[in-house]
Design an enzyme around this catalytic site. Sequence first.
Site, short mmCIF file in Angstrom:
data_model
loop_
_atom_site.label_atom_id
_atom_site.label_comp_id
_atom_site.label_asym_id
_atom_site.label_seq_id
_atom_site.Cartn_x
_atom_site.Cartn_y
_atom_site.Cartn_z
N HIS A 16 0.84 -1.20 0.00
CA HIS A 16 0.00 0.00 0.00
C HIS A 16 0.87 1.25 0.00
CE1 HIS A 16 -0.39 0.77 4.67
NE2 HIS A 16 0.86 0.64 4.29
N CYS A 35 5.47 5.57 5.03
CA CYS A 35 4.29 4.93 4.43
C CYS A 35 3.78 5.69 3.21
CB CYS A 35 3.19 4.76 5.47
SG CYS A 35 3.40 3.25 6.43
N HIS A 41 5.08 -0.11 -0.43
CA HIS A 41 5.79 -0.99 0.50
C HIS A 41 4.78 -1.99 1.01
CE1 HIS A 41 3.87 1.92 3.12
NE2 HIS A 41 3.86 0.97 4.03
N HIS A 43 3.22 -5.06 3.85
CA HIS A 43 3.09 -5.50 5.24
C HIS A 43 2.63 -6.95 5.25
CE1 HIS A 43 3.47 -1.58 7.18
NE2 HIS A 43 2.74 -1.08 6.20
N ASP A 81 -4.90 -10.65 -0.55
CA ASP A 81 -3.59 -11.29 -0.45
C ASP A 81 -2.78 -11.11 -1.74
OD1 ASP A 81 -1.57 -12.75 0.85
OD2 ASP A 81 -2.25 -14.63 -0.03
N HIS A 82 -1.52 -10.68 -1.58
CA HIS A 82 -0.61 -10.42 -2.70
C HIS A 82 -1.14 -9.37 -3.67
CE1 HIS A 82 1.31 -13.95 -1.06
NE2 HIS A 82 2.38 -13.65 -1.75
N GLU A 126 -0.91 -4.74 11.62
CA GLU A 126 -0.14 -4.28 10.47
C GLU A 126 1.34 -4.59 10.67
OE1 GLU A 126 -1.06 -0.68 7.77
OE2 GLU A 126 0.38 0.04 9.26
NI NI Z 1 2.48 0.94 5.62
#
Ligand code: NI
Length: 136
Positions: A16, A35, A41, A43, A81-82, A126
């Site tokens: 995200h 972020c 990047h 998580h 997911d992914h 997160e």
């Molecule tokens: Ni983040």
Amino acid sequence: MHRVTVKRKEHFNAAHRLYNPSWSDEKNEQIFGKCNNPNWHGHNYEVIVSLTGEVDEQTGYVYDMKKLSDLIKDEVLNRFDHRNLNLDVEEFKNIIPTAENIVKVIYDLLRVKIEEQYEVKITLYETERNFVEYPA
Ligand code: NI
């Protein structure tokens, strides 16, 4: 009859970027820091779904955990997911994919699939140290 909370933990990876398009780049950088990285990047999210309800006298269960696991897979993992949350997930087209917003989206997706007599609560990690819960 007694009420018990059952919990199922699942996992997804997603990318995200936290960015508010109505702000300048400088303000985004100042508020969101790392972020806000334009190249995304990721998580490793952990999601815990809690259901509270009466223990059924026939089964001894509150809820069929296989059914709960399948529901989380179908509604949440298959969507997130992914994926890149900003680009790939319809729900985040117009909202910033912070943990606070993601947990609400997960709750809304699952709440409509679970019978009304159950209380539903979602916990979203997160990072190991940063996690949120909804409803508050
Ligand atoms: Ni983040």
